[in-house]
Design a protein around this motif. Structure first.
Motif, PDB file in Angstrom:
ATOM      1  N   SER A  53       0.862  -1.195   0.000  1.00 58.42           N
ATOM      2  CA  SER A  53       0.000   0.000   0.000  1.00 58.42           C
ATOM      3  C   SER A  53       0.893   1.239   0.000  1.00 58.42           C
ATOM      4  O   SER A  53       1.984   1.220   0.597  1.00 58.42           O
ATOM      5  N   PRO A  54       0.507   2.317  -0.660  1.00 61.66           N
ATOM      6  CA  PRO A  54      -0.693   2.375  -1.506  1.00 61.66           C
ATOM      7  C   PRO A  54      -0.541   1.510  -2.750  1.00 61.66           C
ATOM      8  O   PRO A  54       0.562   1.341  -3.260  1.00 61.66           O
ATOM      9  N   GLY A  55      -1.645   0.980  -3.217  1.00 63.43           N
ATOM     10  CA  GLY A  55      -1.608   0.110  -4.374  1.00 63.43           C
ATOM     11  C   GLY A  55      -2.905  -0.639  -4.507  1.00 63.43           C
ATOM     12  O   GLY A  55      -3.817  -0.502  -3.685  1.00 63.43           O
ATOM     13  N   PRO A  56      -3.045  -1.464  -5.515  1.00 64.30           N
ATOM     14  CA  PRO A  56      -4.289  -2.219  -5.734  1.00 64.30           C
ATOM     15  C   PRO A  56      -4.502  -3.222  -4.601  1.00 64.30           C
ATOM     16  O   PRO A  56      -3.543  -3.731  -4.025  1.00 64.30           O
ATOM     17  N   PRO A  57      -5.748  -3.525  -4.284  1.00 68.54           N
ATOM     18  CA  PRO A  57      -6.066  -4.422  -3.167  1.00 68.54           C
ATOM     19  C   PRO A  57      -5.891  -5.893  -3.535  1.00 68.54           C
ATOM     20  O   PRO A  57      -6.825  -6.694  -3.415  1.00 68.54           O
ATOM     21  N   LYS A  58      -4.704  -6.235  -4.014  1.00 65.87           N
ATOM     22  CA  LYS A  58      -4.423  -7.631  -4.360  1.00 65.87           C
ATOM     23  C   LYS A  58      -2.918  -7.861  -4.182  1.00 65.87           C
ATOM     24  O   LYS A  58      -2.126  -6.904  -4.149  1.00 65.87           O
ATOM     25  N   PRO A  59      -2.487  -9.104  -4.061  1.00 63.64           N
ATOM     26  CA  PRO A  59      -1.060  -9.377  -3.868  1.00 63.64           C
ATOM     27  C   PRO A  59      -0.229  -8.925  -5.072  1.00 63.64           C
ATOM     28  O   PRO A  59      -0.683  -9.002  -6.221  1.00 63.64           O
ATOM     29  N   GLN A  60       1.000  -8.477  -4.781  1.00 58.27           N
ATOM     30  CA  GLN A  60       1.907  -8.002  -5.826  1.00 58.27           C
ATOM     31  C   GLN A  60       3.163  -8.883  -5.867  1.00 58.27           C
ATOM     32  O   GLN A  60       3.650  -9.328  -4.827  1.00 58.27           O
ATOM     33  N   ALA A  61       3.683  -9.111  -7.070  1.00 61.28           N
ATOM     34  CA  ALA A  61       4.933  -9.871  -7.215  1.00 61.28           C
ATOM     35  C   ALA A  61       6.089  -8.966  -6.799  1.00 61.28           C
ATOM     36  O   ALA A  61       6.416  -7.996  -7.493  1.00 61.28           O
ATOM     37  N   SER A  62       6.722  -9.270  -5.690  1.00 60.32           N
ATOM     38  CA  SER A  62       7.738  -8.374  -5.130  1.00 60.32           C
ATOM     39  C   SER A  62       9.015  -8.331  -5.961  1.00 60.32           C
ATOM     40  O   SER A  62       9.776  -7.369  -5.881  1.00 60.32           O
ATOM     41  N   CYS A  63       9.262  -9.345  -6.790  1.00 58.41           N
ATOM     42  CA  CYS A  63      10.500  -9.346  -7.574  1.00 58.41           C
ATOM     43  C   CYS A  63      10.455  -8.319  -8.695  1.00 58.41           C
ATOM     44  O   CYS A  63      11.488  -7.795  -9.112  1.00 58.41           O
ATOM     45  N   ALA A  64       9.263  -8.024  -9.203  1.00 57.42           N
ATOM     46  CA  ALA A  64       9.122  -7.121 -10.341  1.00 57.42           C
ATOM     47  C   ALA A  64       8.589  -5.753  -9.953  1.00 57.42           C
ATOM     48  O   ALA A  64       8.286  -4.935 -10.814  1.00 57.42           O
ATOM     49  N   LEU A  65       8.482  -5.500  -8.640  1.00 61.97           N
ATOM     50  CA  LEU A  65       7.903  -4.242  -8.168  1.00 61.97           C
ATOM     51  C   LEU A  65       8.992  -3.360  -7.561  1.00 61.97           C
ATOM     52  O   LEU A  65       9.605  -3.731  -6.559  1.00 61.97           O
ATOM     53  N   PRO A  66       9.293  -2.198  -8.158  1.00 62.43           N
ATOM     54  CA  PRO A  66      10.315  -1.316  -7.585  1.00 62.43           C
ATOM     55  C   PRO A  66       9.808  -0.629  -6.325  1.00 62.43           C
ATOM     56  O   PRO A  66       8.602  -0.376  -6.178  1.00 62.43           O
ATOM     57  N   VAL A  67      10.719  -0.338  -5.421  1.00 60.66           N
ATOM     58  CA  VAL A  67      10.333   0.342  -4.181  1.00 60.66           C
ATOM     59  C   VAL A  67       9.970   1.793  -4.489  1.00 60.66           C
ATOM     60  O   VAL A  67      10.422   2.373  -5.478  1.00 60.66           O
ATOM     61  N   ALA A  68       9.147   2.357  -3.609  1.00 63.35           N
ATOM     62  CA  ALA A  68       8.745   3.761  -3.741  1.00 63.35           C
ATOM     63  C   ALA A  68       8.777   4.402  -2.364  1.00 63.35           C
ATOM     64  O   ALA A  68       8.613   3.724  -1.339  1.00 63.35           O
ATOM     65  N   GLU A  69       9.005   5.693  -2.346  1.00 66.80           N
ATOM     66  CA  GLU A  69       9.075   6.429  -1.084  1.00 66.80           C
ATOM     67  C   GLU A  69       7.754   6.289  -0.320  1.00 66.80           C
ATOM     68  O   GLU A  69       6.672   6.506  -0.859  1.00 66.80           O
TER      69      GLU A  69
END
Length: 676
Positions: A53-69
């Motif tokens: 979060s913030p983000g869509p209400p479903k699981p995210q693939a952490s390997c392909a998701l860049p970090v954000a502040e």
């Protein structure tokens, strides 16, 4: 740096990092199959799901998701747990329940993660699919029904090995990983695919059905099959080495090893010298140690010191070379050399024969010139590091030598060694390229230095380093690539001709003229032993190879897995092997043989233990570049460079005794299909 929160803990990570990398830094375990930190992101197994979060209400693939502040990551919520259980259930739909007969059993990622993240039951009753096994050569055994389509092997072959021979055909459940057209994989690093396969789809063919991981004694050591000094783990059972695996060493081999390092270990138990021999009536006959020492002592005592010579082989350890050097000095012999191939090196200047940039330092280079070397065969791990740097888009590579596939784009200059003088004097276009580069480097292979004009080539290369900006504050771009594990260590302790002494070629010439009457070979097998004429040859080594066939007395020693011994790799890093198994029969540790022999001739060496011997060794000082030793007008012949390693799989007594390496030669070099 980017701030985010992981399971209630705030952490800072480098900008651009992925969520899975951030979790690793935070010490939070995230399951994964397709993700590997040295391979490109695939994002296709979906096992690394997290809630963000913030983000869509479903699981995210952490390997392909860049970090954000300000990102908030949760890794253990009910939604995440349910999602991972679902993914695991899908992965196991078609996976066979053959753990009891799978070589991966006991060290299988799928087994481990199914326990921790799986449901424990399956809701699927349909028949499992079956996939035909693929042929990938003599080193990799396949059972593709187990494959979970993580594509790690495909990405490794394309990205790291640079041999894009693996790929996928079909879609969804019908997708299959293979070589498209049935063929053996031609990469010198193919065995690493077995390590990174998270299931039992790819396993080691030579090791198949040999042992279970919990049966093995694991010994951390180093490799001596080349001069890289890769970190390895030797797995043994009882007194037999069963396999060799890589260990992590970011500065040298990262987590890869070559196929020769991995699979030549079966040569450690064949053609071994397990007792002394003495040649009587033209035939080698078994003898006792006292008899062998007496025969050698009698000959040494009866021969003048200037008629005795010693040659150290490519796998000799520092301790044994130091002991032999002291023995030669005690009998008055100045004739000794550790350069079997006759490499013309300036033994007085350490920086002129080391890989000064360091292996890890390759990643900082922006221009590379290869001179008479094929690093793919001479040092496969260094070649992989060059490719890694090339793929980052900042390395331009030039080469002088025969055109070969190095796995990366190379601009080949004409194979004319005289170009070196043109580059050194600024007459060649490459001179400006090197001068404008921020981190230029050259790598000189033994194919350039073992020639008759090798000394002149070395001077010309040094002139390039001085004149083209290869030597700067904090940067030395002059590198010599050795192929022998013993070479840098032997040069470091001065196992070279002493005052008025002869080198290898001089020793061979002198034996033909009967000026040298006794030759001591310390594991030296890469020379033409037919040139020894009537000389009395003492061979100390671990295999019945070329040197042993010519010997008059054989003193059986230990291989690298059977002793604690020091080696210096091509970049000057000193490392030690660790004893994993005992030596065969009556064989003894090399330095002990030489120490006992010194007592037999009445010239006892001043050490009685390995610790005392090592205390006598001088610690090498950091290499300092000495300018002014180059020559831009060196007398170099126009004869093209020839590479010193023509057969990657057989370069030493151990690999020549290996059945697995023989199969690789048959299949990969001779193009014959192995027997089923």
């Amino acid at each position: 740096m980017t701030k985010l929160t992981i399971d209630g803990k705030e952490i800072e990570v480098p900008a651009g990092a992925s969520v899975i990398q951030a979790c690793d830094l935070a010490g939070v375990e995230i399951p994964r199959f397709c993700y590997h930190d040295r391979l490109k992101i695939a994002g296709n197994c979906r096992m690394c799901l997290v809630e963000v979060s913030p983000g869509p209400p479903k699981p995210q693939a952490s390997c392909a998701l860049p970090v954000a502040e300000g990102m908030v990551v949760k890794t253990n919520t009910p939604m995440v747990k349910k999602a991972r259980e679902g993914v695991m259930e899908f992965l196991l739909i078609n996976h066979p329940l053959d753990c009891p007969i799978c070589d991966q059993g006991g060290e299988c990622d799928l087994q481990d993660q199914a326990i921790y993240y799986g449901r424990g039951t399956s809701r699927f009753d349909e028949n499992k699919r079956a996939v035909q096994d693929k042929y990938m050569g003599p080193l990799i055994k396949t059972q593709m029904t187990r494959c979970i389509h993580c594509t790690r092997c495909i990405r490794f072959s394309s990205d790291v090995a640079g041999v894009p021979e693996l790929g996928a055909t079909g879609r969804g459940e019908h997708m299959e990983v293979g070589t498209y057209i049935e063929k053996a994989l031609t990469s010198e690093l193919s065995g690493n695919m077995v390590d990174i396969c998270p299931v039992g789809a790819l396993t080691s063919k030579p090791y198949a059905f040999t042992a279970r991981p919990w049966e093995l004694k694991k010994t951390e050591s180093i490799d001596v099959m080349d001069a890289v000094g890769s970190a390895i783990r030797v797995d043994s059972r009882q007194n037999t080495v069963l396999r060799v695996l890589p260990r992590l060493n970011e500065e040298i081999n990262e987590e890869w090893i070559s196929d020769k390092t991995r699979h030549a270990c079966d040569g450690l138990k064949t053609q071994r010298l397990d007792r002394p021999y003495i040649r009587r009536d033209g035939k080698l006959q078994e003898a006792t140690w006292p008899q062998a020492f007496a025969a050698v002592a009698e000959k040494l005592k009866a021969t003048a010191g200037n008629k005795i010579a010693a040659i150290a082989g490519d796998m000799a350890c520092i301790e044994s070379m130091y002991a032999l050097k002291e023995l030669m000095k005690s009998v008055g012999s100045p004739h000794m050399d550790c350069r079997q191939d006759g490499a013309k090196l300036d033994v007085t200047d350490q920086a002129s024969w080391l890989f000064n940039t360091t292996i890890a330092g390759i990643e900082n280079a922006d221009v590379l010139l290869l001179i008479g070397t094929n690093p793919r065969h001479e040092a496969a791990i260094i070649n992989a590091r060059i490719r890694k740097t090339y793929l980052k888009g900042k390395l331009k590579i030039y080469a002088i030598g025969d055109k070969v596939d190095l796995t990366y784009k190379t601009e080949w200059l004409e194979n004319n060694p005289q170009f070196l003088n043109e580059i050194a004097s600024g007459k060649h276009a490459l001179s400006e390229v090197l001068k404008k580069a921020e981190r230029p480097m050259i790598i000189i292979g033994q194919g350039a230095l073992t020639r008759a004009d090798g000394e002149e080539i070395l001077k010309s290369a040094r002139a390039i380093a001085d004149n083209c900006g290869l030597i700067k504050d904090g940067w030395n771009g002059f590198n010599v690539l050795h192929t022998a594990a013993a070479r840098a260590g032997g040069l470091g302790i001065g196992f070279v001709p002493q005052k008025d002494g002869l080198d290898v070629s001089g020793i061979l010439e002198a034996t033909r003229k009967w000026d040298i009457e006794v030759v001591y070979l310390l594991g030296a097998d890469e020379i033409n032993t037919n040139e020894f004429g009537q000389a009395f040859v003492i061979y100390q080594g671990h295999h019945g190879d070329k040197g042993a066939h010519r010997a008059d007395v054989i003193l059986p020693g230990f291989a690298y897995t059977e002793k604690s011994a020091s080696y210096v790799n091509t970049e000057g890093v000193s490392q030690r092997t660790v004893q994993a198994v005992s030596g065969p029969g009556e064989a003894k540790e090399d330095w002990k043989i030489i120490r006992a022999l010194s007592e037999a001739i009445g010239k006892s060496l001043p050490f009685d233990s390995l610790e005392q011997l090592r205390a006598n060794l001088q610690h090498a000082k950091p290499a300092v570049w000495k300018s002014g030793k180059g020559n831009a007008n060196a007398k170099i012949a126009a004869q093209p460079f020839a590479y010193v390693v023509q057969n990657f799989y057989m370069t030493d007594p151990i690999s020549r005794a290996s059945k697995t390496m023989a199969e690789c030669v048959t299949v990969l070099l001779e193009g014959k299909k192995e027997a089923a």
